[in-house]
Design a protein around this motif. Sequence first.
Motif, PDB file in Angstrom:
ATOM      1  N   LEU A   1       1.025  -1.260   0.348  1.00 29.40           N
ATOM      2  CA  LEU A   1       0.263   0.123   0.225  1.00 29.40           C
ATOM      3  C   LEU A   1       0.756   0.886   0.135  1.00 29.40           C
ATOM      4  N   HIS A   2       1.926   1.081   1.311  1.00 35.23           N
ATOM      5  CA  HIS A   2       2.775   2.716   0.278  1.00 35.23           C
ATOM      6  C   HIS A   2       4.382   1.853   0.554  1.00 35.23           C
ATOM      7  N   GLY A   3       5.198   2.950   0.710  1.00 29.02           N
ATOM      8  CA  GLY A   3       6.911   2.479   0.799  1.00 29.02           C
ATOM      9  C   GLY A   3       7.640   3.687   0.496  1.00 29.02           C
TER      10      GLY A   3
ATOM     11  N   PRO B   1      10.665   2.755  -4.305  1.00 26.88           N
ATOM     12  CA  PRO B   1      10.152   3.794  -4.610  1.00 26.88           C
ATOM     13  C   PRO B   1       8.796   4.619  -3.897  1.00 26.88           C
ATOM     14  N   PRO B   2       8.930   6.019  -3.706  1.00 28.39           N
ATOM     15  CA  PRO B   2       8.140   6.575  -3.042  1.00 28.39           C
ATOM     16  C   PRO B   2       7.217   6.193  -2.965  1.00 28.39           C
ATOM     17  N   ILE B   3       5.805   5.730  -2.434  1.00 26.49           N
ATOM     18  CA  ILE B   3       4.719   5.177  -2.484  1.00 26.49           C
ATOM     19  C   ILE B   3       3.581   5.699  -1.782  1.00 26.49           C
ATOM     20  N   SER B   4       2.543   6.057  -1.523  1.00 29.96           N
ATOM     21  CA  SER B   4       1.295   6.568  -1.152  1.00 29.96           C
ATOM     22  C   SER B   4       0.136   6.706  -1.555  1.00 29.96           C
ATOM     23  N   PRO B   5      -1.243   6.316  -1.583  1.00 29.62           N
ATOM     24  CA  PRO B   5      -1.918   6.427  -1.537  1.00 29.62           C
ATOM     25  C   PRO B   5      -2.447   7.726  -1.967  1.00 29.62           C
ATOM     26  N   GLU B   6      -3.215   7.689  -3.700  1.00 24.51           N
ATOM     27  CA  GLU B   6      -3.168   9.241  -4.355  1.00 24.51           C
ATOM     28  C   GLU B   6      -4.879   9.258  -3.578  1.00 24.51           C
TER      29      GLU B   6
ATOM     30  N   SER C   1       5.033  -0.621  -8.976  1.00 24.99           N
ATOM     31  CA  SER C   1       5.137  -1.180  -8.151  1.00 24.99           C
ATOM     32  C   SER C   1       4.465  -2.784  -7.164  1.00 24.99           C
ATOM     33  N   ILE C   2       3.074  -1.167  -7.084  1.00 25.40           N
ATOM     34  CA  ILE C   2       1.204  -1.669  -6.196  1.00 25.40           C
ATOM     35  C   ILE C   2       0.964  -2.618  -7.455  1.00 25.40           C
TER      36      ILE C   2
ATOM     37  N   GLU D   1       1.609  -3.518   9.763  1.00 21.25           N
ATOM     38  CA  GLU D   1       2.427  -1.818   8.777  1.00 21.25           C
ATOM     39  C   GLU D   1       1.857  -1.460   7.966  1.00 21.25           C
ATOM     40  N   LEU D   2       0.955  -2.435   6.837  1.00 22.60           N
ATOM     41  CA  LEU D   2       0.707  -1.514   5.583  1.00 22.60           C
ATOM     42  C   LEU D   2      -0.475  -0.158   5.710  1.00 22.60           C
TER      43      LEU D   2
END
Length: 240
Positions: free
Chosen positions: A81-83, A86-91, A104-105, A191-192
């Motif tokens: 869901l996030h990381g 690369p930088p990942i966050s829900p839009e 990646s997702i 953590e997700l």
Amino acid sequence: MSSYLIFGASGGIGGALSKLCLNKRNKLVAVKRAKQYALFQDNPNLTSVLLNPLDEQHLQQLATDIAGEKVTRIINCCGLLHGTNPPISPEKRIADFKTSAFLSIMQANTLITPLIAKHLLPLFDKRQSNIFAAISARVGSISDNRLGGWYSYRASKAALNQIIKTLSIEYQRTHKKTAIIALHPGTTDTELSKPFQSNVPKDKLFSADFSAQKLYSIIENCSHNDNGSFIAWDGSSIEW
């Protein structure tokens, strides 16, 4: 006693489900990426495997190695869901959409399941009652989307749901006693979900052990009649 193969056994839900399976005296092949993660190391019913589930050679080798285990339950608990890399966050809006995060997702949430199915489902004995399940999410339901946002995560779970539904149709032709299903575990304290828990009511945020118990009950009570279903943690049906 069932024979389980669980992917994502180093994650929150996957780890809790793996421990529960062993406590219930099931045989378990636990697939994980993290070397430091350990389940009951001395448990005679446990086989622990370290591999990359996106690597087809790894999956082929796993299928060969466990061909004699008579697996009846294959569960994919992998997810993202996030990381940070690369930088990942829900839009929150489409302006936040990033190609690298989307890819990646999609790999983590969608691609792993058909690869597992391709290489491991042939282990199922057609004469036995078998379950193949993947952890999905209610936000992957197109019918249930009322809030918008979370483009990549929603799309990855919707795509996963389509894979599960299509796979269930194919396998119904040859494996009459097999159920292929998608599962929604609810919002679980892992953590997700951790960065997004502040808006979740306390009675709607489940411990990993609670979610695992609910999912285990669903899996063990499934039959071929549930093939092609999208099932929530409480046993209710979710619209695709």
